[in-house]
Write a protein that holds these residues in place. Sequence first.
Motif, mmCIF file in Angstrom:
data_model
loop_
_atom_site.group_PDB
_atom_site.id
_atom_site.type_symbol
_atom_site.label_atom_id
_atom_site.label_comp_id
_atom_site.label_asym_id
_atom_site.label_seq_id
_atom_site.Cartn_x
_atom_site.Cartn_y
_atom_site.Cartn_z
ATOM 1 N N ASP A 293 0.831 -1.207 0.000
ATOM 2 C CA ASP A 293 0.000 0.000 0.000
ATOM 3 C C ASP A 293 0.865 1.256 0.000
ATOM 4 O O ASP A 293 2.059 1.219 0.304
ATOM 5 N N ASP A 294 0.235 2.381 -0.315
ATOM 6 C CA ASP A 294 0.950 3.654 -0.348
ATOM 7 C C ASP A 294 1.571 3.995 1.006
ATOM 8 O O ASP A 294 2.607 4.668 1.067
ATOM 9 N N GLY A 295 0.960 3.548 2.075
ATOM 10 C CA GLY A 295 1.460 3.885 3.395
ATOM 11 C C GLY A 295 2.576 2.995 3.890
ATOM 12 O O GLY A 295 3.158 3.241 4.957
ATOM 13 N N ASP A 296 2.897 1.950 3.154
ATOM 14 C CA ASP A 296 3.956 1.026 3.587
ATOM 15 C C ASP A 296 5.334 1.614 3.303
ATOM 16 O O ASP A 296 5.537 2.324 2.309
ATOM 17 N N LEU A 297 6.277 1.311 4.170
ATOM 18 C CA LEU A 297 7.673 1.713 3.978
ATOM 19 C C LEU A 297 8.401 0.559 3.305
ATOM 20 O O LEU A 297 8.617 -0.491 3.910
ATOM 21 N N LEU A 298 8.758 0.715 2.043
ATOM 22 C CA LEU A 298 9.442 -0.317 1.274
ATOM 23 C C LEU A 298 10.945 -0.116 1.422
ATOM 24 O O LEU A 298 11.479 0.952 1.100
ATOM 25 N N VAL A 299 11.640 -1.160 1.890
ATOM 26 C CA VAL A 299 13.071 -1.069 2.164
ATOM 27 C C VAL A 299 13.821 -2.087 1.318
ATOM 28 O O VAL A 299 13.552 -3.285 1.390
ATOM 29 N N ALA A 309 22.264 -1.652 -10.364
ATOM 30 C CA ALA A 309 21.806 -2.315 -11.590
ATOM 31 C C ALA A 309 20.309 -2.172 -11.800
ATOM 32 O O ALA A 309 19.797 -2.444 -12.885
ATOM 33 N N GLY A 310 19.572 -1.746 -10.772
ATOM 34 C CA GLY A 310 18.135 -1.579 -10.895
ATOM 35 C C GLY A 310 17.451 -1.701 -9.547
ATOM 36 O O GLY A 310 17.870 -2.507 -8.706
ATOM 37 N N ALA A 311 16.420 -0.893 -9.313
ATOM 38 C CA ALA A 311 15.721 -0.914 -8.037
ATOM 39 C C ALA A 311 14.293 -0.439 -8.229
ATOM 40 O O ALA A 311 13.928 0.078 -9.296
ATOM 41 N N VAL A 312 13.477 -0.614 -7.197
ATOM 42 C CA VAL A 312 12.093 -0.164 -7.225
ATOM 43 C C VAL A 312 12.048 1.311 -6.855
ATOM 44 O O VAL A 312 12.594 1.716 -5.816
ATOM 45 N N ALA A 313 11.419 2.119 -7.679
ATOM 46 C CA ALA A 313 11.338 3.554 -7.426
ATOM 47 C C ALA A 313 10.661 3.826 -6.087
ATOM 48 O O ALA A 313 9.632 3.229 -5.767
ATOM 49 N N GLY A 314 11.254 4.721 -5.319
ATOM 50 C CA GLY A 314 10.674 5.118 -4.043
ATOM 51 C C GLY A 314 11.079 4.276 -2.861
ATOM 52 O O GLY A 314 10.738 4.610 -1.717
ATOM 53 N N ALA A 315 11.809 3.189 -3.088
ATOM 54 C CA ALA A 315 12.222 2.327 -1.980
ATOM 55 C C ALA A 315 13.382 2.966 -1.217
ATOM 56 O O ALA A 315 14.248 3.623 -1.810
ATOM 57 N N VAL A 342 5.759 6.236 6.683
ATOM 58 C CA VAL A 342 6.119 5.293 7.738
ATOM 59 C C VAL A 342 4.909 4.846 8.540
ATOM 60 O O VAL A 342 5.046 4.124 9.518
ATOM 61 N N GLN A 343 3.707 5.263 8.118
ATOM 62 C CA GLN A 343 2.531 4.926 8.907
ATOM 63 C C GLN A 343 2.037 3.500 8.662
ATOM 64 O O GLN A 343 1.251 2.981 9.443
ATOM 65 N N GLY A 344 2.487 2.858 7.592
ATOM 66 C CA GLY A 344 2.042 1.502 7.281
ATOM 67 C C GLY A 344 3.040 0.449 7.725
ATOM 68 O O GLY A 344 3.775 0.627 8.695
ATOM 69 N N ARG A 345 3.090 -0.645 6.976
ATOM 70 C CA ARG A 345 4.006 -1.739 7.308
ATOM 71 C C ARG A 345 5.422 -1.424 6.838
ATOM 72 O O ARG A 345 5.639 -0.619 5.937
ATOM 73 N N ILE A 346 6.384 -2.091 7.455
ATOM 74 C CA ILE A 346 7.768 -2.047 6.996
ATOM 75 C C ILE A 346 7.981 -3.296 6.153
ATOM 76 O O ILE A 346 7.971 -4.417 6.659
ATOM 77 N N ALA A 347 8.130 -3.116 4.849
ATOM 78 C CA ALA A 347 8.238 -4.240 3.908
ATOM 79 C C ALA A 347 9.645 -4.289 3.337
ATOM 80 O O ALA A 347 10.093 -3.332 2.697
#
Length: 385
Positions: A293-299, A309-315, A342-347
């Motif tokens: 979700d938009d509220g999740d922190l993607l790490v 070499a490549g990554a997910v935008a915004g992570a 940072v209000q959602g899950r830490i993924a």
Amino acid sequence: MGMDVSRYTRQIRLRGFGPDAQDRLLSSRAVVIGAGGLGAPVLTYLSAAGVGRLDIIDPDIVELSNLHRQFIHSEDAVGSRKVDSAAERLRGLNSAIEIVTHPVLLTADNAEELLAGADIVVDGSDNFATRYLANDACEILGIPLVWGTILGFDGQIAVFDAHRGATLRDLYPVVPEPGSVPDCATAGVIGALCGSIGSAMAMETIKVLTGIGTPLLNAVSIHSSLDGSWETIPVGRDPKRAPVTSLAAHREDTPATDATATATQGAAVPTASGDDPARVAASVPVIAWDDIDDGDLLVDIREDAEVAAGAVAGALHIPMEELLGDPRRLTDRDDGASGIPVQGRIALYCRSGVRSARAVTALRSEGIEAVSVSGGYLAYLSRAV
């Protein structure tokens, strides 16, 4: 033979091989899962030998760190898809055969379609989820499977055929827990061993397709590169094991289907950090890319070279070693200025899921409710196809 076979003269002259065996190769279709360390020698030797059609399944891109073992790729290919790089090399080696590329991750939803009609499947993947999925799909479809794996300086190979005996589930009935076995990014791997095991897998494939020799059915061959030994151990079909008739279990987010690692499937293999797998958490919570979700922190916990070499935008990029050295930076930091939610899950995500599973286990032991993204960056790349 309908094509120029002068290139195959040396193998046709072999006593016990001959033109009939070459005809069988030329009319065969082999599906190779993975164009990496094991896939490089497998694909090279099968194309050179004249297997009529080769399907390559791999969603990954070429990285500089691949080149010490994945010799099918070149420096110029860094940043491109592995299937495209491999296909270009193979077409330059043998333009008379057909090369079909599938830049996707093998999943329960596409496995039967991708593998159907193959005369043989060769599993050169680097994670448990794909290995067990390929095994089960081949059992359902009645296709023989050539399997290989490496860990450190050792490797294993086998031929699985449910119609003729044992499969991977007879050799290793229990799927290792997520993160209980290190991947090559943490444990390391040497290129020459990939060549030894991959070449042996190619030979087993040729034996099955042509009918020469005795394939490694109902057995596993174990190679120790440091002392040069090969040991073959019998493997019997478990009479109590129910036949695999569905891939439904692979669609569930459970440790049995999301466990990923590059290693031999031994339940007693220690992790890179020295943990006993028996003490690894019984389950690691996972989510799919579509569930973020938009509220999740993607790490992104991969190393700098992998991210380059490549990554997910915004992570948010924090290498795993740094993250585990200071896990509280995830919960104590203020991301308001940078706009990172940072209000959602830490993924957490890594390349295929093994490091993120280990990291999630460590974070949750610290009271941080993190989750692992199933399939990692490879699954993300598949979504872009």
